[in-house]
Structure formats: structure tokens, C-alpha cells
Design a protein around this motif. Structure first.
Motif, PDB file in Angstrom:
ATOM      1  N   GLY A  71      -8.704  -0.045  -9.555  1.00  0.00           N
ATOM      2  CA  GLY A  71      -8.083   1.073 -10.244  1.00  0.00           C
ATOM      3  C   GLY A  71      -6.570   0.987 -10.232  1.00  0.00           C
ATOM      4  O   GLY A  71      -5.960   0.380  -9.350  1.00  0.00           O
ATOM      5  N   SER A  72      -5.950   1.628 -11.218  1.00  0.00           N
ATOM      6  CA  SER A  72      -4.495   1.594 -11.348  1.00  0.00           C
ATOM      7  C   SER A  72      -3.815   2.237 -10.143  1.00  0.00           C
ATOM      8  O   SER A  72      -2.691   1.874  -9.784  1.00  0.00           O
ATOM      9  N   GLU A  73      -4.494   3.198  -9.486  1.00  0.00           N
ATOM     10  CA  GLU A  73      -3.888   3.893  -8.347  1.00  0.00           C
ATOM     11  C   GLU A  73      -3.696   2.973  -7.142  1.00  0.00           C
ATOM     12  O   GLU A  73      -2.932   3.289  -6.236  1.00  0.00           O
ATOM     13  N   ALA A  74      -4.381   1.818  -7.125  1.00  0.00           N
ATOM     14  CA  ALA A  74      -4.281   0.893  -5.990  1.00  0.00           C
ATOM     15  C   ALA A  74      -3.773  -0.474  -6.427  1.00  0.00           C
ATOM     16  O   ALA A  74      -4.022  -1.473  -5.747  1.00  0.00           O
ATOM     17  N   ILE A  75      -3.038  -0.536  -7.521  1.00  0.00           N
ATOM     18  CA  ILE A  75      -2.679  -1.824  -8.116  1.00  0.00           C
ATOM     19  C   ILE A  75      -1.844  -2.684  -7.174  1.00  0.00           C
ATOM     20  O   ILE A  75      -2.084  -3.894  -7.051  1.00  0.00           O
TER      21      ILE A  75
ATOM     22  N   ASN B 248       0.829  -1.206   0.000  1.00  0.00           N
ATOM     23  CA  ASN B 248       0.000   0.000   0.000  1.00  0.00           C
ATOM     24  C   ASN B 248       0.869   1.263   0.000  1.00  0.00           C
ATOM     25  O   ASN B 248       0.521   2.267  -0.645  1.00  0.00           O
ATOM     26  N   ALA B 249       1.994   1.204   0.692  1.00  0.00           N
ATOM     27  CA  ALA B 249       2.907   2.357   0.734  1.00  0.00           C
ATOM     28  C   ALA B 249       3.422   2.690  -0.663  1.00  0.00           C
ATOM     29  O   ALA B 249       3.644   3.864  -0.985  1.00  0.00           O
ATOM     30  N   LYS B 250       3.602   1.674  -1.501  1.00  0.00           N
ATOM     31  CA  LYS B 250       4.021   1.922  -2.888  1.00  0.00           C
ATOM     32  C   LYS B 250       2.951   2.717  -3.637  1.00  0.00           C
ATOM     33  O   LYS B 250       3.256   3.663  -4.362  1.00  0.00           O
ATOM     34  N   ASP B 251       1.689   2.320  -3.448  1.00  0.00           N
ATOM     35  CA  ASP B 251       0.598   3.052  -4.104  1.00  0.00           C
ATOM     36  C   ASP B 251       0.523   4.490  -3.595  1.00  0.00           C
ATOM     37  O   ASP B 251       0.329   5.429  -4.382  1.00  0.00           O
ATOM     38  N   ILE B 252       0.658   4.668  -2.286  1.00  0.00           N
ATOM     39  CA  ILE B 252       0.593   6.009  -1.700  1.00  0.00           C
ATOM     40  C   ILE B 252       1.717   6.884  -2.237  1.00  0.00           C
ATOM     41  O   ILE B 252       1.518   8.064  -2.568  1.00  0.00           O
ATOM     42  N   ASP B 253       2.903   6.329  -2.346  1.00  0.00           N
ATOM     43  CA  ASP B 253       4.054   7.084  -2.842  1.00  0.00           C
ATOM     44  C   ASP B 253       3.823   7.559  -4.277  1.00  0.00           C
ATOM     45  O   ASP B 253       4.061   8.727  -4.598  1.00  0.00           O
ATOM     46  N   VAL B 254       3.337   6.657  -5.117  1.00  0.00           N
ATOM     47  CA  VAL B 254       3.050   7.027  -6.510  1.00  0.00           C
ATOM     48  C   VAL B 254       1.952   8.082  -6.560  1.00  0.00           C
ATOM     49  O   VAL B 254       2.040   9.062  -7.314  1.00  0.00           O
ATOM     50  N   ALA B 255       0.922   7.900  -5.755  1.00  0.00           N
ATOM     51  CA  ALA B 255      -0.212   8.823  -5.762  1.00  0.00           C
ATOM     52  C   ALA B 255       0.212  10.228  -5.344  1.00  0.00           C
ATOM     53  O   ALA B 255      -0.227  11.228  -5.939  1.00  0.00           O
ATOM     54  N   ARG B 256       1.048  10.326  -4.329  1.00  0.00           N
ATOM     55  CA  ARG B 256       1.517  11.643  -3.881  1.00  0.00           C
ATOM     56  C   ARG B 256       2.352  12.324  -4.959  1.00  0.00           C
ATOM     57  O   ARG B 256       2.226  13.535  -5.183  1.00  0.00           O
ATOM     58  N   LYS B 257       3.200  11.555  -5.626  1.00  0.00           N
ATOM     59  CA  LYS B 257       4.026  12.131  -6.695  1.00  0.00           C
ATOM     60  C   LYS B 257       3.163  12.625  -7.853  1.00  0.00           C
ATOM     61  O   LYS B 257       3.535  13.568  -8.553  1.00  0.00           O
ATOM     62  N   MET B 258       2.014  11.987  -8.046  1.00  0.00           N
ATOM     63  CA  MET B 258       1.107  12.391  -9.122  1.00  0.00           C
ATOM     64  C   MET B 258       0.170  13.518  -8.692  1.00  0.00           C
ATOM     65  O   MET B 258      -0.654  13.975  -9.479  1.00  0.00           O
ATOM     66  N   GLY B 259       0.280  13.942  -7.424  1.00  0.00           N
ATOM     67  CA  GLY B 259      -0.553  15.042  -6.953  1.00  0.00           C
ATOM     68  C   GLY B 259      -1.977  14.646  -6.640  1.00  0.00           C
ATOM     69  O   GLY B 259      -2.889  15.467  -6.749  1.00  0.00           O
ATOM     70  N   MET B 260      -2.208  13.405  -6.221  1.00  0.00           N
ATOM     71  CA  MET B 260      -3.558  12.963  -5.897  1.00  0.00           C
ATOM     72  C   MET B 260      -4.138  13.794  -4.766  1.00  0.00           C
ATOM     73  O   MET B 260      -3.438  14.170  -3.835  1.00  0.00           O
TER      74      MET B 260
END
Length: 417
Positions: free
Chosen positions: A150-154, A51-63
């Protein structure tokens, strides 16, 4: 092998498994659900790591903050997922339940019983807990399931699906009953929407865009879970402290979910007393308040509410506020702008309470309670697939019985027509 071929193989496996799953004993299903819950707890560290991987990507994308909240898992939320599976195991098994029976004059005995829908496709966004909730409910109701998150939680979805699927199969669930689509390619959704040969129903769970796309493009029947433009109406007779507490809970407790309040309607007779009370409290919680002209006359410095605000599901700490002349205007506003999800009135007037519940068209209509209770767990259904805002087949929190169909069992003694 093409993406379509890979998905068809999964769908065919689910279809085959559905035949065995439909007659699996209640005891076997419950054992599997408990095994799935234990597996989630045992592998919580791995789940949090993914889950931390998804959160990291999401933050970088400005979610957005609200989407990050939907995406985030912690120990408590994993425990809640496990508890949801255990609660589902404790619920009555709907399969085989009698719905009705009759004995015809010619001697035919006709019984109507619940049966699984078959193979259910779940297309969802952001919230990885849906992976466990959907798998558990489909299993208990005898349905095979194909999950496409969704891709954001892959990363989160993949590990949760892997953990619960392994536990379910080891507990005796037919292999192929729980399928997860690992790709983030959007073409996967298009393929699923046209697999009539294998899927019996599609259930989308997410934002308005996803739901509209599924409803518009699917040739597989769709059960529509709706967006939530939910209202709280504070009537002239309302207990103001109660109204404030309900309003704060409905907006602030978890603003990213579909049962949170987006618009507060206030009777003009108590607006002068109530608006400063509730808006001050909202601002203390970090809520941006947007008001109609009358609201701003009682409380200065607010952002003007526009026509767009009345029809927007913010999913965030933003609230639109409108002063109305009476109950009828509140009902008319709700009728124009609501999404038929959840609505509430705060009042001490019995007649107004009953009128509100009678006239407001929504899946859940409350008196003196927060809209945040529109939830399968809170209604005693265990976990839920989603909140259906349509009127055919299912409406409101979709628990076990909403994932069933029916068939007639007819017994005779040689009758002919």
C-alpha cells in the motif's frame, strides 16, 4: 516507458526466474532465507528511518490508531520479521514431497508430488512485515513473487524489499525471483490483476475493500484472505476468570489484526456475574463497549449496539456485546454475521464444546483459547501469507504447503492404451 510496460517487464522476469527457482535446492533456499534475516537485522536502523517517514505522513493524513499500529515498525518487530524467515528455513521443504502413490493393474506407477504454484502476486496494505513474510514463504515454496504494498507503507516496503532481495540474490537465488512494484499509482493493481500470461495466482491481504476489489476485478485466479469478524462465546458453564482473560486477550492484545475479537456473546445464565467483570476490565484497557438491550440492562451507560455493529470489523479498541439465550442462539448469531475466520467458545461443558466446533463454520474454531492464535507462526507454519477464509485450495493460515500445487509423475514400461 509506460507503467504497464514496466510492470510487464517485472512480471516476465519473475516468470523466467520461476523455472529456475522451482528446482532450486532446499539448502540453497535455506541459506538465502538466513541471509535475508541477517540483512534485515543489519539494516534495521535504515529500515526504521524509512518507516518513520511513512508514520509521519500517516499521522499528518489523520490515519487511525489501529492503522498506525499496523504500519509501525520497531526493533522488536524487525527481529520478529527476521525470526520468521529463520523459522521458515527450519521448516520442511514442501517441493517434491510425495502426496500419494499407486500401482495400477497395468503396471503404471503413479505418484503425486508437490510443486510450486509458479508466480504469485501479493497485494497488501499497511503492514510492511508482509514484504519479508511473503518473500520468504514464496522463496521456500519455490515460487517467484511480485509484491505490491500500500501507498501508506511505500518507504518501509521499498527498503525492506531492497534489503532482502539483495541478500537473496547474493546467496544464489535466481535474479528476478522477488519483484517489488515501487509505484503508489493504483493503476498498478489493475494491471497486475490482468496479467494472466505471467501470474499464476493473486493473493490480496488487507481490508474488506481491497479484497472485494481484487476478487471482483481479477482475471488471474485469487486466493481470498478474509476480514475477521471474530466472536467469543462465554457459555453458562464457563470459568469466568478464564473467560475474562481470553476475552481481554482476544480484543486488546492487538486490536488492529484480523484475528482479534469484535463481538462478545454471553450466555444469559451468567450475564449478571460476568458482564460487570469483563466490561470493567475492558474499560480499564481503553475499550469502547457497545451493548445489546439485555447487555445494557446488566451494565448501564453503554453505547447501544446496532445491526451494523454485529457485522463490523472494527480493527480498533471497540467491542460489541450481546447476551444470548443459549448455545444455539450463539451459533445462529455467528452463522449470520461471521466472516468464517476464527471463533471460540469458553465452556466447561464437553458436549457444548464439541457441538460448537462441529456447527460453527470458520477456518479456525477454538475451545477455551483466544482467537489471537490464528496465525501461521503460532500454528508452527513459520510466517504466513494470510488467513484464507475460503474453502477452495486453502483455508486458515497459509503456510508453505498452501503455496503449492501438485503434479502426477507416471512411470511405465511401454504401456499403451
Amino acid at each position: 516507458m509506460s507503467l504497464e510496460e514496466k510492470i510487464i517487464i517485472k512480471a516476465a522476469q519473475a516468470k523466467q526466474a520461476a523455472f529456475a527457482l522451482a528446482v532450486l535446492s532446499t539448502e540453497a533456499k535455506n541459506q538465502a532465507l538466513h541471509a535475508m534475516a541477517a540483512a534485515l537485522e543489519a539494516r534495521s536502523s535504515l529500515i526504521l528511518l524509512e518507516n518513520a517517514k511513512d508514520i509521519d505522513v500517516a499521522r499528518k493524513m489523520g490515519m487511525s490508531r489501529s492503522m498506525l499500529d499496523r504500519l509501525m515498525l520497531n526493533e522488536e518487530r524487525i527481529l520478529q520479521m527476521a525470526e520468521g524467515l529463520r523459522q521458515t528455513a527450519m521448516l520442511p521443504d514442501p517441493i517434491g514431497q510425495g502426496i500419494g502413490s499407486t500401482l495400477r493393474p497395468n503396471g503404471l506407477e503413479i505418484r503425486k508430488v508437490r510443486v510450486p504454484l509458479g508466480v504469485i502476486g501479493i497485494i497488501y496494505e499497511a503492514r510492511p512485515n508482509v514484504t519479508a513474510d511473503a518473500a520468504g514463504l514464496c522463496l521456500k515454496s519455490g515460487n517467484a513473487v511480485i509484491l505490491r504494498g500500500g501507498s501508506e507503507a511505500i518507504y518501509s516496503n521499498q527498503v525492506i524489499a531492497s534489503v532482502i532481495t539483495k541478500a537473496a540474490y547474493e546467496a544464489g537465488v535466481p535474479e528476478g525471483s522477488i519483484q517489488f512494484i515501487e509505484t503508489t499509482d493504483r493503476q498498478a493493481v489493475r494491471i497486475l490483476l490482468n496479467l494472466n500470461q505471467y501470474l499464476d495466482v493473486i493473493i490480496p491481504r488487507g481490508g474488506a475493500g481491497l479484497i472485494k476489489a481484487v476478487v471482483t476485478n481479477s482475471t488471474v485466479p485469487v486466493i481470498e484472505t478474509g476480514t475477521g469478524v471474530c466472536h467469543t462465546f462465554v457459555d453458562a458453564s464457563a470459568n469466568l476468570e478464564m473467560a475474562k482473560n481470553i476475552s481481554i486477550n482476544a480484543k486488546v492484545s492487538r486490536p488492529s489484526v484480523c484475528n482479534s475479537m469484535e463481538t462478545l456473546l454471553v450466555h444469559e445464565a451468567i450475564a449478571g456475574d460476568f458482564l460487570p467483570l469483563v466490561i470493567d476490565a475492558m474499560k480499564e484497557k481503553g475499550v469502547e463497549v457497545r451493548g445489546c438491550e439485555k447487555t445494557r440492562s446488566y451494565y448501564g451507560g453503554l453505547v447501544p449496539a446496532t445491526e451494523e455493529d454485529w457485522q463490523t470489523e472494527y480493527g480498533d479498541l471497540i467491542l460489541s456485546v450481546k447476551v444470548v439465550a443459549d448455545l444455539d442462539e450463539a451459533i445462529a448469531h455467528i452463522a449470520k454475521y461471521n466472516t468464517k475466520h476464527s471463533e471460540t467458545i469458553v465452556t466447561q461443558d464437553y458436549t457444548n464444546a464439541r457441538k460448537f466446533q462441529q456447527y460453527v463454520d470458520a477456518a479456525a474454531v477454538y475451545v477455551n483459547a483466544s482467537t489471537r492464535f490464528t496465525d501461521g507462526f503460532e500454528f508452527g507454519f513459520g510466517a504466513e501469507i494470510g488467513i484464507s477464509t475460503q474453502k477452495l485450495h486453502a483455508r486458515g493460515p497459509m503456510g508453505l504447503t498452501e503455496l503449492t500445487s501438485a503434479k502426477y509423475l507416471i512411470s511405465g514400461e511401454g504401456q499403451v492404451r
